[in-house]
Scaffold this motif. Structure first.
Motif, PDB file in Angstrom:
ATOM      1  N   GLU A 108      79.519  49.609  36.924  1.00 23.44           N
ATOM      2  CA  GLU A 108      78.934  48.705  36.073  1.00 23.44           C
ATOM      3  C   GLU A 108      78.754  47.571  36.460  1.00 23.44           C
ATOM      4  OE1 GLU A 108      82.195  48.285  33.164  1.00 23.44           O
ATOM      5  OE2 GLU A 108      81.896  50.444  32.781  1.00 23.44           O
ATOM      6  N   TYR A 109      79.005  47.085  37.862  1.00 22.79           N
ATOM      7  CA  TYR A 109      78.776  45.886  38.406  1.00 22.79           C
ATOM      8  C   TYR A 109      78.020  46.297  39.941  1.00 22.79           C
ATOM      9  CZ  TYR A 109      83.421  46.195  40.673  1.00 22.79           C
ATOM     10  OH  TYR A 109      84.336  46.732  41.418  1.00 22.79           O
ATOM     11  N   VAL A 110      78.026  47.136  40.432  1.00 24.15           N
ATOM     12  CA  VAL A 110      77.166  47.733  41.450  1.00 24.15           C
ATOM     13  C   VAL A 110      75.926  48.589  41.358  1.00 24.15           C
ATOM     14  CG1 VAL A 110      79.082  47.108  43.140  1.00 24.15           C
ATOM     15  CG2 VAL A 110      78.511  49.634  42.664  1.00 24.15           C
ATOM     16  N   GLY A 111      75.950  49.410  40.087  1.00 28.58           N
ATOM     17  CA  GLY A 111      74.957  49.925  39.907  1.00 28.58           C
ATOM     18  C   GLY A 111      75.109  51.521  40.512  1.00 28.58           C
ATOM     19  N   ASP A 112      74.503  52.318  40.100  1.00 31.02           N
ATOM     20  CA  ASP A 112      74.617  54.040  40.531  1.00 31.02           C
ATOM     21  C   ASP A 112      74.856  54.015  42.077  1.00 31.02           C
ATOM     22  OD1 ASP A 112      74.888  55.506  38.079  1.00 31.02           O
ATOM     23  OD2 ASP A 112      72.988  54.357  37.789  1.00 31.02           O
ATOM     24  N   TYR A 113      75.787  54.384  42.569  1.00 30.68           N
ATOM     25  CA  TYR A 113      76.051  54.325  44.017  1.00 30.68           C
ATOM     26  C   TYR A 113      76.210  55.647  44.543  1.00 30.68           C
ATOM     27  CZ  TYR A 113      81.062  53.750  43.132  1.00 30.68           C
ATOM     28  OH  TYR A 113      82.406  53.875  42.937  1.00 30.68           O
ATOM     29  N   GLN A 114      76.477  55.870  46.099  1.00 32.83           N
ATOM     30  CA  GLN A 114      76.213  57.007  46.599  1.00 32.83           C
ATOM     31  C   GLN A 114      77.828  57.455  47.480  1.00 32.83           C
ATOM     32  OE1 GLN A 114      73.692  54.823  46.560  1.00 32.83           O
ATOM     33  NE2 GLN A 114      72.067  56.075  45.672  1.00 32.83           N
ATOM     34  N   ARG A 115      78.343  56.563  47.556  1.00 32.19           N
ATOM     35  CA  ARG A 115      79.597  57.155  48.357  1.00 32.19           C
ATOM     36  C   ARG A 115      80.718  56.109  48.006  1.00 32.19           C
ATOM     37  NH1 ARG A 115      79.684  57.853  54.895  1.00 32.19           N
ATOM     38  NH2 ARG A 115      78.577  59.661  54.342  1.00 32.19           N
ATOM     39  N   GLN A 116      82.057  56.920  47.559  1.00 34.71           N
ATOM     40  CA  GLN A 116      83.112  56.255  47.528  1.00 34.71           C
ATOM     41  C   GLN A 116      84.249  56.690  48.367  1.00 34.71           C
ATOM     42  OE1 GLN A 116      84.100  53.645  44.768  1.00 34.71           O
ATOM     43  NE2 GLN A 116      85.833  53.591  46.335  1.00 34.71           N
ATOM     44  N   LEU A 117      84.770  55.589  49.238  1.00 35.13           N
ATOM     45  CA  LEU A 117      85.729  55.962  50.019  1.00 35.13           C
ATOM     46  C   LEU A 117      87.124  55.425  49.586  1.00 35.13           C
ATOM     47  CD1 LEU A 117      83.961  55.652  53.685  1.00 35.13           C
ATOM     48  CD2 LEU A 117      84.271  57.845  52.299  1.00 35.13           C
ATOM     49  N   PHE A 118      88.148  55.766  49.776  1.00 34.21           N
ATOM     50  CA  PHE A 118      89.646  55.362  49.535  1.00 34.21           C
ATOM     51  C   PHE A 118      90.245  55.026  50.783  1.00 34.21           C
ATOM     52  CE2 PHE A 118      88.289  57.291  45.499  1.00 34.21           C
ATOM     53  CZ  PHE A 118      88.349  56.619  44.642  1.00 34.21           C
ATOM     54  N   LEU A 119      91.024  54.093  50.686  1.00 28.79           N
ATOM     55  CA  LEU A 119      92.075  53.742  51.688  1.00 28.79           C
ATOM     56  C   LEU A 119      93.581  54.398  51.297  1.00 28.79           C
ATOM     57  CD1 LEU A 119      92.745  52.427  54.500  1.00 28.79           C
ATOM     58  CD2 LEU A 119      93.293  50.260  53.279  1.00 28.79           C
ATOM     59  N   MET A 120      93.978  55.351  52.007  1.00 32.81           N
ATOM     60  CA  MET A 120      95.179  56.000  51.502  1.00 32.81           C
ATOM     61  C   MET A 120      96.202  56.036  52.535  1.00 32.81           C
ATOM     62  SD  MET A 120      93.665  57.195  48.559  1.00 32.81           S
ATOM     63  CE  MET A 120      94.827  58.329  47.979  1.00 32.81           C
ATOM     64  N   ASP A 121      96.179  56.129  53.766  1.00 33.43           N
ATOM     65  CA  ASP A 121      97.135  55.985  54.635  1.00 33.43           C
ATOM     66  C   ASP A 121      97.388  54.869  55.472  1.00 33.43           C
ATOM     67  OD1 ASP A 121      94.839  55.807  56.190  1.00 33.43           O
ATOM     68  OD2 ASP A 121      95.657  56.964  57.641  1.00 33.43           O
ATOM     69  N   HIS A 122      97.601  53.727  54.704  1.00 28.04           N
ATOM     70  CA  HIS A 122      98.085  52.521  55.328  1.00 28.04           C
ATOM     71  C   HIS A 122      99.453  51.906  55.064  1.00 28.04           C
ATOM     72  CE1 HIS A 122      97.146  49.894  51.787  1.00 28.04           C
ATOM     73  NE2 HIS A 122      97.044  51.225  51.425  1.00 28.04           N
ATOM     74  N   ALA A 123      99.815  50.745  55.683  1.00 30.83           N
ATOM     75  CA  ALA A 123     100.821  49.965  55.234  1.00 30.83           C
ATOM     76  C   ALA A 123     102.280  50.570  55.514  1.00 30.83           C
ATOM     77  CB  ALA A 123     100.809  49.364  53.790  1.00 30.83           C
ATOM     78  N   GLY A 124     102.076  51.840  56.380  1.00 34.68           N
ATOM     79  CA  GLY A 124     103.532  52.277  56.566  1.00 34.68           C
ATOM     80  C   GLY A 124     103.940  53.614  55.623  1.00 34.68           C
ATOM     81  N   LEU A 125     102.943  54.245  54.721  1.00 33.15           N
ATOM     82  CA  LEU A 125     103.323  55.063  53.817  1.00 33.15           C
ATOM     83  C   LEU A 125     103.401  56.350  54.949  1.00 33.15           C
ATOM     84  CD1 LEU A 125     100.419  54.440  51.187  1.00 33.15           C
ATOM     85  CD2 LEU A 125     102.872  54.689  50.843  1.00 33.15           C
ATOM     86  N   PRO A 126     104.410  57.263  54.635  1.00 33.83           N
ATOM     87  CA  PRO A 126     104.805  58.301  55.495  1.00 33.83           C
ATOM     88  C   PRO A 126     103.692  59.314  55.213  1.00 33.83           C
ATOM     89  CG  PRO A 126     106.455  58.031  53.654  1.00 33.83           C
ATOM     90  CD  PRO A 126     105.252  57.017  53.695  1.00 33.83           C
ATOM     91  N   LEU A 127     103.437  60.110  56.251  1.00 36.21           N
ATOM     92  CA  LEU A 127     102.481  61.252  56.230  1.00 36.21           C
ATOM     93  C   LEU A 127     102.614  62.275  54.805  1.00 36.21           C
ATOM     94  CD1 LEU A 127     100.251  62.837  57.512  1.00 36.21           C
ATOM     95  CD2 LEU A 127     101.794  64.124  58.744  1.00 36.21           C
TER      96      LEU A 127
END
Lengths: 207, 374
Positions: free
Chosen positions: B295-314
């Motif tokens: 809704e604020y950047v328009g139709d876009y092509q790639r969404q990446l998520f940060l998942m493995d940070h801040a000490g989260l265990p594997l």
């Protein structure tokens, strides 16, 4: 419309810093109205840094302003003049006062007319304005008026009838500020998102 | 639309146990995370580049990505980011071309300027020249991948006479390039000039800021004649933590948030969720929030998520990837596809770039053909 933003780092209620801030704001509006031949309205609004203290800490840690701090930062960027007033803490401006200027985008105060003022318990701190605060605004490339206003507790009683009184210093400093504002005219900051430097210029500037 | 994950490779103590993983453990965990990303059906794995503690992201991402390429079949390998400022653009050209060959084209990369000031002097550069380094170095890199023989003289690196960067890009097609920036309009301008992708970090700043950056890139993309503004290639970062019961997600993630290296000890989790795209809650909440980005950047092509940070265990990270790949991304794929107009392109891949090169000049004989589907 000319917009004057007054930044007050006073903590207590009532605070002498806020009282001085309001006096400077009102005097600036008076000075502008008396010399301004064109019919323009002038107002001043006050940013109380105490209200932004938590948001300032968040900004220092995360790198971006939120909520009412984002609004305050925008108002300063768009202001025609800034009046900055701090209490003296430990021989200098207060930490809260400095945090606000730390989070402004680079260039926000460049060339902007600024009036500096400070309050303290005794007049022995008065050179804080010249030895601590003026270098801060020099770094920010602000256009600071020559007269800085210092008010010790004793200045809030009885001094206003004598020459060299607080009221006289307020009038001189705000007169200087009004002159700068009128000479500079109303300006809005350049917006690099609206008017980006064309890439060819960025490339050519390398050589 | 492509969905994936990006890592910064931080070695952070788990605040709930006080335990800090060893570098070796964290590096091997990164491989497991990348394999899992492919297994759960994600499209992209991207790694950061770091040269200092507390990070073990590779100093040269192709080292890690080549290893992952050998252990995966389908996932696109990318960076988040490759430092265009302090790396020699000749080495970037060569190392990433080589990676293209190893990975049969499953490679693209994102240019960034880095977030650690001393990296500049460590590599003999001046941080005040950050933007200029990004501009000149990429200009050279762009030529090295497209011209067989390059003569070059610039400000920041030794001149080149009759230089050929080897190996040549796979099938004569350079890897697609994204330019990442949190706050520099010059980088959005740069991405637009070349018709490259623009990736907004998104996760550390309010949506209004991302909207301005992407808006500038789209407008200038059209200005430079690469297509209409809504055809520009946009990627976004995101940050989520999920449990089926949203209260469980908040309770479990809060200590990681409160102690995170970037924003810890500052705003509350609730404040940060309101001000930035961070979503801690149920998979359904993540779906709704993520769909709202367009809704604020328009139709876009790639969404990446940060998942493995801040000490989260594997173990937790792998569970999160199960939720992301199993419950969130299939819905997002369907919903985003239904919303996207036909004239808005997908993110370029090696296969689509080869196709485009052929269609523009059928006489061009391809340098090589890939041994595996890309």
């Amino acid at each position: 419309m000319t917009s004057i933003v007054v930044i007050s780092a006073g903590i207590s209620v009532p605070s002498s810093t806020r009282i001085l801030a309001d006096s400077l704001g009102q005097a600036t509006v008076r000075a502008l109205s008396s010399v301004d031949v064109v019919e323009t309205s002038t107002s001043y609004d006050v940013i109380e840094l105490r209200d932004l203290a938590h948001l300032l800490t968040d900004n220092v840690l995360t790198g971006f302003p939120t909520g009412s701090l984002a609004d305050a930062v925008r108002r300063v960027a768009e202001a025609d003049a800034v009046i900055a007033v701090t209490p003296v803490y430990t021989g200098s401006y207060s930490g809260l006062f400095k945090m606000f200027f730390d989070v402004l985008e680079e260039g926000t105060l460049q060339g902007k007319p600024v009036l500096m003022a400070a309050t303290a318990g005794t007049a022995r701190h008065s050179l804080v304005l010249e030895f601590a605060m003026r270098p801060l605004f020099a770094h920010l490339r602000a256009d600071v008026v020559p007269t800085a206003v210092f008010a010790a507790s004793e200045d809030f009683g009885g001094g206003s009838v004598r020459g060299g009184s607080l009221a006289a210093r307020i009038d001189r400093a705000t007169g200087e500020l009004a002159d700068k504002v009128l000479r500079r005219g109303t300006t809005l900051p350049d917006d690099p998102f609206e008017n980006p430097t064309p890439f060819e210029d960025l490339l050519n500037d390398l050589h | 639309m492509q969905f994936g994950i990006f890592t910064v490779g931080d070695v952070t103590p788990d605040p709930t146990t006080g335990r800090t993983p060893a570098e070796h453990e964290r590096i091997k965990a990164t491989i497991e995370i990348a394999k899992k990303a492919e297994e759960v059906g994600l499209d992209v794995f991207a790694t950061g580049e770091h040269h200092n503690p507390p990070f073990v992201a590779p100093a040269n991402p192709p080292v890690l990505l080549a290893n992952i390429a050998a252990r995966t079949e389908r996932i696109i390998l990318s960076t988040s980011t490759t430092l265009i400022t302090t790396n020699d653009p000749v080495r970037i050209a060569q190392d990433y071309s080589y990676l293209q060959h190893l990975a049969d084209g499953r490679v693209d990369l994102m240019m960034g300027r880095g977030n650690t000031g001393p990296v500049y002097p460590w590599f003999g550069k001046d941080i005040r020249e950050g933007i200029n380094l990004a501009i000149e170095n990429y200009h050279l890199l762009h030529r090295l991948w497209r011209e067989d023989v390059v003569d070059w003289e610039g400000t920041f690196r030794t001149p080149l006479q009759g230089f050929t960067s080897t190996p040549r890009p796979l099938d004569g097609v350079p890897p697609f390039v994204w330019h990442g920036s949190i706050r520099s309009p010059e980088i959005a301008e740069q991405a637009a000039y070349y018709g490259d992708g623009f990736f907004a970090n998104h996760i550390f700043w309010p949506a209004s800021h991302t909207q301005r950056m992407v808006g500038l890139y789209r407008r200038r993309f059209e200005h430079y004649g690469h297509g209409t503004a809504d055809q520009a290639i946009v990627g976004l970062g995101g940050q989520v933590f999920m449990r089926h019961n949203s209260q469980d997600a908040v309770r479990e993630f809060r200590p990681y948030f409160d102690n995170a290296p970037v924003y810890g000890h500052g705003p509350s989790l609730e404040d940060f969720m309101r001000e930035t795209p961070l979503t801690v809650g149920s998979p359904q909440q993540v779906i709704e929030r993520t769909l709202g980005f367009r809704e604020y950047v328009g139709d876009y092509q790639r969404q990446l998520f940060l998942m493995d940070h801040a000490g989260l265990p594997l173990k937790t990270v792998l569970e999160q990837l199960d939720l992301l790949g199993g419950e969130v991304v299939p819905v997002l794929r369907r919903e985003f596809a239904a919303l996207k107009p036909a004239h808005v392109p997908d993110a370029p891949t090696h296969a689509s770039l080869v196709e485009k090169a052929r269609s523009e000049d059928p006489s061009v004989e391809l340098v090589e053909t890939t041994g595996a589907p890309a």
